[in-house]
Design an enzyme around this catalytic site. Structure first.
Site, short mmCIF file in Angstrom:
data_model
loop_
_atom_site.label_atom_id
_atom_site.label_comp_id
_atom_site.label_asym_id
_atom_site.label_seq_id
_atom_site.Cartn_x
_atom_site.Cartn_y
_atom_site.Cartn_z
N HIS B 68 0.95 -1.07 0.03
CA HIS B 68 -0.17 -0.08 -0.01
C HIS B 68 0.89 1.34 -0.11
O HIS B 68 1.50 1.63 0.91
CB HIS B 68 -1.09 -0.07 0.99
N LEU B 69 0.86 1.94 -1.08
CA LEU B 69 1.86 2.98 -1.37
C LEU B 69 0.86 4.43 -0.87
O LEU B 69 1.82 5.26 -0.76
CB LEU B 69 2.52 3.07 -2.69
N ARG B 70 -0.23 4.34 -0.61
CA ARG B 70 -0.86 5.60 -0.06
C ARG B 70 -1.27 6.82 -0.99
O ARG B 70 -1.58 7.58 -0.63
CB ARG B 70 -0.34 5.71 1.19
N ASN B 100 -6.28 0.60 -3.22
CA ASN B 100 -7.22 1.30 -2.29
C ASN B 100 -6.73 2.71 -1.82
O ASN B 100 -6.67 2.88 -0.65
CB ASN B 100 -7.48 0.31 -0.93
N HIS B 185 -9.28 -10.39 -1.40
CA HIS B 185 -9.15 -10.16 0.07
C HIS B 185 -10.44 -10.94 0.53
O HIS B 185 -11.55 -10.56 0.36
CB HIS B 185 -9.17 -8.91 0.19
N ASN B 286 -5.68 -6.85 9.37
CA ASN B 286 -6.64 -7.60 8.47
C ASN B 286 -6.05 -8.48 7.36
O ASN B 286 -5.60 -7.85 6.36
CB ASN B 286 -7.87 -6.61 8.34
N ASP B 313 2.21 -6.90 2.45
CA ASP B 313 0.91 -6.20 2.93
C ASP B 313 1.23 -5.05 3.46
O ASP B 313 0.75 -4.66 4.68
CB ASP B 313 -0.10 -7.06 3.54
N HIS B 317 0.48 3.53 8.66
CA HIS B 317 -0.42 4.32 9.20
C HIS B 317 0.26 5.32 10.01
O HIS B 317 1.13 5.26 10.63
CB HIS B 317 -1.52 3.55 10.03
#
Lengths: 317, 435
Positions: B68-70, B100, B185, B286, B313, B317
Site C-alpha cells: 500500500h503506497l497510499r 485502495n 481479500h 486484517n 501487505d 498508518h
C-alpha cells in the site's frame, strides 16, 4: 500498591495474596461505613478522577463515595466515546486530566485494553472500572468479598455464572479471582453467548441451567445487555427467560437451601431474574453494592498511599 | 552511484537464483540494464563498479505482490517515493501497488499518476493493481481493458472482499478477456462483524471481539468454486488460515488456476503475540494474527509450494491512527524493511530451505501476476538484491525509510539485511544510507 502493582487493570494479573490483601483491608473499610460519621482522613489531599467513557451510575457513584469517605477529592469526568475521526483521542483526554495532577485515574471504557493503554502513557495510578468485555476488577473483588463474607472461605465452593458470558467483563474478572480463592466456576448460557475457548480459563461450560446450578453454593446472574448484542444471539428475552432465567420455582427446586444469588446490576427484572428471587432471602445483591464501596475504598487506599508519598517529597516546604 | 562504463560487477557472493537453478559462488555482471553474465569467473571491464559480496547472498531483486503506497490521497502515511525507498532498503526491486488509494485506482488517470510518481522516484519498479469494481464498492465492474493498457498487472478490491457472489462471478469472467488475475481479500463481513482479532481462547481472555478463521475459509471456498464455473485466474491475497491452505491445496491438485501469497507476520506471529503486546495496535491487521495451528499450516503450505509467494501487505498508518485503543486503531503493519530477516528466521528454524525462501520472494511472486524479473538469467532485467544473512540490527521505527512507524518488530533484533539493491542495473540502495 496492591502487592507489586501500582495499577489495578485486571484480576488476571493479581495473585491470591494480592487479592486477599484488598479483601482483608476491605473488612476494615466496611467497618468505617457502619460508623455514624463516615469519614476518615486517610486520603486527604489526594485527587481521584473518575473518567467514564460509558454511562454508569452504580460503579461511578461507588468509586465517588469510596473516595469521599477516605477524604480524597473526587472529580467525575464523563467523556464522549473516543473516535479516530472526530473529537479528542483517549490519550489526549487522559493527558489533559493528568496535567491536573490526579493521584488515581478510575477509567471505564467500551474498548478492551483501554485502561492498560492509559497506564502505559500516564504517570498516576490507573484503576479499571470496566473495559469492554475484558475485565471489571473491582466487581470481581466485591463478588469475592460478598461470598467470603457469607461463607467464610471459598475453598471447595462452587459458583455458577449464568448469562451472556461473551460480552461479560464481570464473568472474566470472576473467572480470574474466584478460582484463586479455591472456588470452582461453572459457566452457563446459550451456546451463542459462550465465547470460544473460555474453558481454558479454568471453568466448565454448561448450556442447561439446572445442571449448572445443581449443588452450587452461589449463582451469579448476569444482565442480558441488549446494547452490546450486535448479533442475533437469542431469539428474544421471553425464550431466554424460560431457559436461562431464574424464578422462585426453579430456585426452590434446583438450588441448595443455603445457595445465594448475586447480580452485578442493573437487573432486567423478569428476564434473567424474577422479582421474587431478586428481592428474596437468597439475594445478596444489595450486600454486593455495599461491599463494593468497601472494596473500592481498599483499592484507592492501597494505590493512592504509595503514589502520594513519592509526590509529597518533591513539594517544597 | 554512477560509474564510467555503467557496468556493475558483483563479486564473491553466493548467487541464489531458484529460477535458473544457480546456487553457488558466482560473479554477476550487470550491463545496459540487463544481467550480462553469471559466471564462476568474469573479468571486470575497466571502469566497472565492483561490489564485494563475499559472505553475502546475491539474489534476484525481491518482488512484493502486495504493498500500500497510499498515493494518491493518503500521502501523510506514505507516498510512492517513500514506499519504494523502503522497498529497496528491504531488497524489493518491484512492488505491486494496491488500488485502495483515494480515489481508488479504478481508472487510468490514477494508474498513470502512480507510474509517473514511480518513474520520478527512480527506485523500485511499481506495478499498479487496478480495482475489481468501481470505487471498490463491489457493485459495478471497473474498466479492466483500459486499466491493463495503462499498466495494471492484476485486479483487486483489497481491503474489502467482493461480497456479492454474482459480482465475483462476473469479475472472474470479464477478467479473462484481458488475462488479468483477480487478487482477492477473503473475508465474509457478516461473519467478521465487529471482530478485531482472531476468534479463539486468546480473544476470549482479552475480551476483544473475535473474527473466526471461517470468515476467510468460506470466501476462499466460494471463489474456488466460482473459478470452476468461470475460468480466469484467481489469486488469494494474504492467506492466514489452515482452512485456506487446505482449500488451496485441494484446488491446485485439481489443476485450477489459483495462486496465493502469505505475509511475513502471518508466518511468524500468532494471536498470543497480540496478548503479549498488551493491546498494542501495531499487532492489529486484517486478516488478524491467527492461532499457532494456522501458522503451522501456512508454513507447511509455503514450504511445499502450495502457497506461491511471500508478500508483505505493507500498510503504513500515521501515529494518530495507531496510538489508540485496540478497537479504534486502524488495521495494518509495515512490512517491506523487515520481511527478509523475519522470513530468514524460518530458514533458521528449519521451516523453509534457503532456496524456497528466495523463490517465494522472487520468481514465485513474479509468476502469480506474470511479471518480468524474479531471475538472474542472462538477459533478465538487472534487478538484484545483495543480502547479508548474518547482519543483526535492531528495528528502530524512527530510522526506517517508510513515512510511518507501525511495525510489530520495533525494538526487536533481527538478523539479515539487504546491503545493496539494483534496479535496471542502477544502485538504488546501499546499507548505511540514512533516511
Amino acid at each position: 500498591m496492591i502487592g507489586r502493582h501500582r495499577h489495578l487493570i485486571a484480576l488476571e494479573d493479581l495473585s491470591r495474596e494480592e487479592i486477599l490483601q484488598v479483601l482483608d483491608l476491605a473488612v476494615s473499610m466496611k467497618e468505617v461505613l457502619s460508623r455514624p460519621v463516615k469519614k476518615v482522613p486517610s486520603l486527604r489531599g489526594k485527587n481521584v478522577v473518575n473518567l467514564f467513557f460509558e454511562t454508569s451510575t452504580r460503579t461511578r457513584s461507588s468509586f465517588e463515595i469510596a473516595a469521599k469517605v477516605l477524604s480524597a477529592d473526587a472529580l467525575n469526568w464523563t467523556a464522549a466515546q473516543s473516535s479516530t475521526t472526530k473529537g479528542e483521542t483517549l490519550l489526549d483526554t487522559a493527558k489533559n486530566l493528568e496535567a491536573m495532577r490526579p493521584d488515581i485515574l478510575v477509567v471505564r471504557h467500551s474498548a478492551s485494553g483501554a485502561p492498560q493503554f492509559l497506564a502505559q502513557h500516564v504517570k498516576c495510578s490507573v484503576v479499571s472500572a470496566g473495559d469492554g468485555a475484558h475485565e471489571h476488577p473491582s466487581q470481581g473483588l466485591l463478588d469475592c468479598y460478598t461470598l467470603r463474607e457469607r461463607f467464610g472461605s471459598l475453598e471447595g465452593r462452587t459458583v455458577a455464572i449464568v448469562g451472556d458470558i461473551s460480552h461479560s467483563r464481570v464473568a472474566r474478572s470472576d473467572l480470574h479471582s474466584l478460582p484463586k480463592l479455591g472456588a470452582k466456576v461453572r459457566l452457563c448460557g446459550p451456546p451463542t453467548m459462550i465465547p470460544q475457548g473460555v474453558e481454558r480459563l479454568g471453568a466448565t461450560v454448561h448450556h442447561d441451567l439446572r445442571t449448572a446450578v445443581d449443588g452450587a453454593d452461589a449463582v451469579i446472574m448476569l444482565r442480558i445487555q441488549h446494547e452490546r448484542i450486535g448479533d442475533p444471539l437469542i431469539p428474544n428475552t421471553r425464550e431466554y427467560s424460560k431457559y436461562w432465567g431464574l424464578n422462585a420455582k426453579k430456585a426452590a427446586e434446583w438450588l441448595k437451601p443455603e445457595a445465594v444469588i448475586l447480580h452485578p446490576g442493573p437487573i432486567n427484572r423478569g428476564v434473567e431474574l424474577s422479582s421474587d428471587v431478586a428481592d428474596g432471602p437468597r439475594s445478596v445483591i444489595l450486600d454486593q453494592v455495599q461491599n463494593g464501596v468497601a472494596v473500592r475504598m481498599a483499592i484507592l487506599y492501597l494505590l493512592a498511599g504509595g503514589a502520594g508519598e513519592d509526590r509529597a517529597e518533591k513539594v517544597p516546604a | 552511484m554512477s560509474n564510467d562504463s555503467g557496468v556493475i560487477v558483483i563479486q564473491g557472493g553466493r548467487v541464489l537464483d531458484p529460477a535458473s537453478g544457480v546456487d553457488g559462488i558466482r560473479t554477476v555482471v550487470l550491463r545496459d540494464g540487463k544481467v550480462a553474465a553469471v559466471a564462476e569467473r568474469a573479468e571486470a571491464p575497466a571502469g566497472a563498479r565492483i561490489v564485494d559480496a563475499r559472505g553475502k547472498w546475491v539474489t534476484p531483486g525481491f518482488i512484493d505482490l502486495h504493498v500500500h503506497l497510499r498515493e494518491p490521497g493518503q500521502e501523510y502515511k506514505e507516498n510512492v517515493a517513500t514506499g519504494t525507498r523502503a522497498a529497496v532498503a528491504g531488497g524489493f526491486t518491484a512492488v505491486c501497488a494496491m488500488p485502495n488509494t483515494v480515489p481508488a485506482n479504478d481508472n487510468t488517470s490514477v494508474t498513470e499518476l502512480m507510474l509517473a510518481r514511480a518513474t520520478a522516484a527512480g527506485l523500485a519498479r511499481v506495478y499498479p493493481v487496478g480495482a475489481v469494481t468501481k470505487g471498490r464498492k463491489g457493485e459495478e465492474l471497473a474498466e479492466y481493458g483500459e486499466l491493463k493498457a495503462a499498466g495494471c498487472v492484476a485486479l483487486s478490491d483489497d481491503g474489502s472482499p467482493v461480497m456479492s457472489s454474482a459480482m465475483m462471478r462476473r469479475a472472474l469472467e470479464y477478467s479473462r478477456a484481458f488475462g488479468l488475475p483477480v487478487a482477492v481479500h477473503e473475508e465474509d463481513l457478516h461473519l467478521v462483524g465487529k471482530g478485531v482479532m482472531n476468534e479463539g481462547p486468546v480473544a476470549t481472555r482479552m475480551g476483544l471481539k473475535g473474527a473466526p478463521a471461517q470468515a476467510e475459509d468460506v470466501m476462499v471456498l466460494r471463489d474456488i468454486s466460482l473459478l470452476e464455473l468461470t475460468g480466469g485466474r484467481l489469486h488469494l491475497c494474504h492467506v492466514s488460515t489452515a482452512g485456506s491452505v487446505r482449500a488451496l491445496r485441494e484446488a491446485r491438485r485439481r489443476g485450477l488456476p489459483v495462486t496465493a501469497e502469505v505475509t511475513p507476520h502471518h508466518l511468524a506471529l500468532t494471536d498470543e503475540d497480540v496478548a503479549r503486546s498488551n493491546y498494542d495496535p501495531d499487532f492489529k491487521m486484517n486478516p488478524p494474527l491467527r492461532s499457532s495451528e494456522d501458522v503451522k499450516a501456512l508454513r507447511e503450505g509455503l514450504a511445499d509450494g502450495t502457497i506461491d509467494a511471500i508478500a508483505t501487505d505493507h500498510a503504513p498508518h500515521a501515529p494518530e491512527e495507531k496510538r489508540l485503543e485496540f478497537d479504534a486503531a486502524m488495521n495494518g503493519v509495515l512490512g517491506l524493511e523487515t520481511a527478509f530477516p523475519v522470513c530468514l528466521d524460518l530458514v533458521r528454524q528449519g521451516v523453509l530451505t534457503e532456496r524456497r525462501l528466495v523463490e517465494a520472494l522472487t520468481i514465485g511472486a513474479a509468476r502469480c501476476f506474470g511479471l518480468p524479473g524474479g531471475t538472474l538469467a542472462v538477459g533478465a532485467p538487472a534487478d538484484v538484491a545483495v543480502l547479508d544473512p548474518s547482519l543483526s540490527w535492531v528495528v528502530d521505527p524512527m530510522k526506517g525509510f517508510s513515512k510511518s512507524r507501525n511495525t510489530p518488530w520495533k525494538g526487536r533484533t533481527l538478523t539479515g539485511r539487504c546491503t545493496h539493491a539494483f534496479v535496471g542495473g542502477r544502485l538504488v540502495h546501499e546499507e548505511g544510507a540514512a533516511r
